[in-house]
Write an enzyme that holds these catalytic residues in place. Structure first.
Site, mmCIF file in Angstrom:
data_model
loop_
_atom_site.group_PDB
_atom_site.id
_atom_site.type_symbol
_atom_site.label_atom_id
_atom_site.label_comp_id
_atom_site.label_asym_id
_atom_site.label_seq_id
_atom_site.Cartn_x
_atom_site.Cartn_y
_atom_site.Cartn_z
ATOM 1 N N HIS A 115 -0.218 49.362 30.609
ATOM 2 C CA HIS A 115 0.947 49.003 29.794
ATOM 3 C C HIS A 115 0.584 47.834 28.869
ATOM 4 O O HIS A 115 -0.224 46.985 29.231
ATOM 5 C CB HIS A 115 2.115 48.587 30.696
ATOM 6 C CG HIS A 115 2.525 49.644 31.673
ATOM 7 N ND1 HIS A 115 2.076 49.654 32.983
ATOM 8 C CD2 HIS A 115 3.319 50.723 31.518
ATOM 9 C CE1 HIS A 115 2.593 50.719 33.601
ATOM 10 N NE2 HIS A 115 3.351 51.378 32.734
ATOM 11 N N HIS B 90 4.416 41.348 31.395
ATOM 12 C CA HIS B 90 5.622 41.756 30.644
ATOM 13 C C HIS B 90 6.626 40.616 30.491
ATOM 14 O O HIS B 90 7.592 40.737 29.732
ATOM 15 C CB HIS B 90 6.328 42.925 31.332
ATOM 16 C CG HIS B 90 5.534 44.194 31.336
ATOM 17 N ND1 HIS B 90 5.010 44.746 30.179
ATOM 18 C CD2 HIS B 90 5.154 45.018 32.349
ATOM 19 C CE1 HIS B 90 4.347 45.856 30.492
ATOM 20 N NE2 HIS B 90 4.411 46.040 31.804
ATOM 21 N N ASP C 243 -4.559 46.481 31.585
ATOM 22 C CA ASP C 243 -3.469 47.215 32.240
ATOM 23 C C ASP C 243 -3.061 48.396 31.342
ATOM 24 O O ASP C 243 -3.174 48.314 30.122
ATOM 25 C CB ASP C 243 -2.281 46.259 32.439
ATOM 26 C CG ASP C 243 -1.175 46.846 33.305
ATOM 27 O OD1 ASP C 243 -1.145 46.525 34.507
ATOM 28 O OD2 ASP C 243 -0.350 47.630 32.779
ATOM 29 N N ASP D 282 -3.650 50.323 36.558
ATOM 30 C CA ASP D 282 -2.808 51.517 36.480
ATOM 31 C C ASP D 282 -3.260 52.489 35.394
ATOM 32 O O ASP D 282 -2.606 53.510 35.160
ATOM 33 C CB ASP D 282 -1.321 51.145 36.321
ATOM 34 C CG ASP D 282 -1.095 49.967 35.386
ATOM 35 O OD1 ASP D 282 -2.060 49.530 34.721
ATOM 36 O OD2 ASP D 282 0.049 49.483 35.322
HETATM 37 ZN ZN ZN Z 1 1.008 48.242 34.101
#
Ligand code: ZN
Length: 308
Positions: free
Chosen positions: A164, A125, A162, A245
């Site tokens: 995200h 991120h 991931d 995740d």
């Molecule tokens: Zn994540």
């Protein structure tokens, strides 16, 4: 054929505060799952600190210096509501990025076929000028641009599974057609980017997955969209933003993947690395917040890396 494990005790000392999901216990769970008795052939190496020059391939120097200066002497400093530094966060962040840089060097030097970096804070991120989403420096992007700068590689790919979207990696890559970024992620979800329409300069592939998507949607997205595009790109180095995740037990999202899916995608990425990159592959830990699911998933991932 061999696999390296890069990690460092400082990565256990980055402390975003009690009850923060990105806890030191995550890395302890990963290291326990990969312990000597279960993985005797995994060669363990201490991660060095990244050189500031390497961080600066991705992040402007002023931003790097400002972030390191903001590391508190005691207590905590919040960069945003989720991204929090403690006194040891600076070294942890430097070791996390340095692990990926060292892993790239080792794999290119043929000291091993591939490497897994068990590090935190995670990185995907972190945008060039903005730390966010538990991430300080963009570890995988730093490693990728180091591979170009130090070793002259021309085409470098990052595959991000991931749950995200890796907005930071996409931001670092999206205008450069010698870099490739592809992601499966739950959508909509934090950080809000990663629509299928975000394609960079033809070098970005986003496969958003609806909440409750499982193995079949994940494997279909990979098989029909990401893997063919990656094959066409002919990467000289395959890198993985390995977040776990998307596991069905993870508390932060609602995908329904399990260990077998992580083993499966690892095998597919090794195949492509073997076809185009002489097998060179570097993977770095991103998310994963259910400790037992995280340990089991990392073990499945590394077991396949070692089976090359
Ligand atoms: Zn994540």
């Amino acid at each position: 054929m061999s696999t390296l494990l890069y990690t460092h005790p400082a990565c256990l000392e980055h402390d975003p505060g009690d009850h923060h999901p990105e806890s030191p216990a995550r890395l302890r769970a990963v290291l326990e799952a990969l312990d000597e008795s279960a993985f005797p052939r995994l060669e363990r190496r201490e991660a060095p600190e990244a050189a500031i020059e390497d961080l600066c391939w991705v992040h402007p120097r002023q931003h790097v210096e400002r972030l390191l200066r903001a590391v508190p002497k005691s207590g905590h400093v919040g960069i945003d509501a989720d991204t929090i530094m403690s006194p040891r966060s600076g070294e942890a962040a430097l070791r996390a990025a340095g692990a990926v840089v060292a892993a790239v060097d080792s794999v290119i030097a043929r000291e091993a076929d591939n490497a897994f970096c068990a590090v935190r804070p995670p990185g995907h991120h972190a945008e060039p000028e903005r730390a966010m989403g538990f991430c300080l420096f963009n570890n995988i992007a730093v490693g990728a641009l180091h591979a170009r700068a130090a070793h002259g590689l021309n085409r470098i790919a990052v595959i991000d599974f991931d749950v995200h979207h890796g907005n930071g990696t996409q931001a670092a890559f999206e205008t450069d057609d010698r870099l490739f970024y592809a992601s499966t992620h739950q959508y909509p979800l934090y950080p809000g980017t990663g629509a299928a329409s975000e394609t960079g300069v033809g070098n970005v592939v986003n496969v958003p997955l609806r909440p409750m998507s499982g193995s079949s949607q994940f494997r279909t997205g990979m098989s029909t969209r990401i893997l063919p595009a990656l094959d066409d790109f002919r990467p000289e180095l395959v890198m993985i933003s390995a977040g776990f995740d998307g596991h069905r037990r993870d508390p932060l999202a609602q995908l329904m993947l399990d260990e077998d899916d992580y083993g499966w995608i690892t095998e597919r990425l090794i195949e492509i690395a073997c076809r185009h990159a002489g097998g060179r592959l570097v993977s770095a830990l991103e998310g994963g917040y259910d400790l037992s699911a995280l340990g089991a998933s990392v073990a499945a991932h590394v077991r396949v890396l070692m089976s090359v």
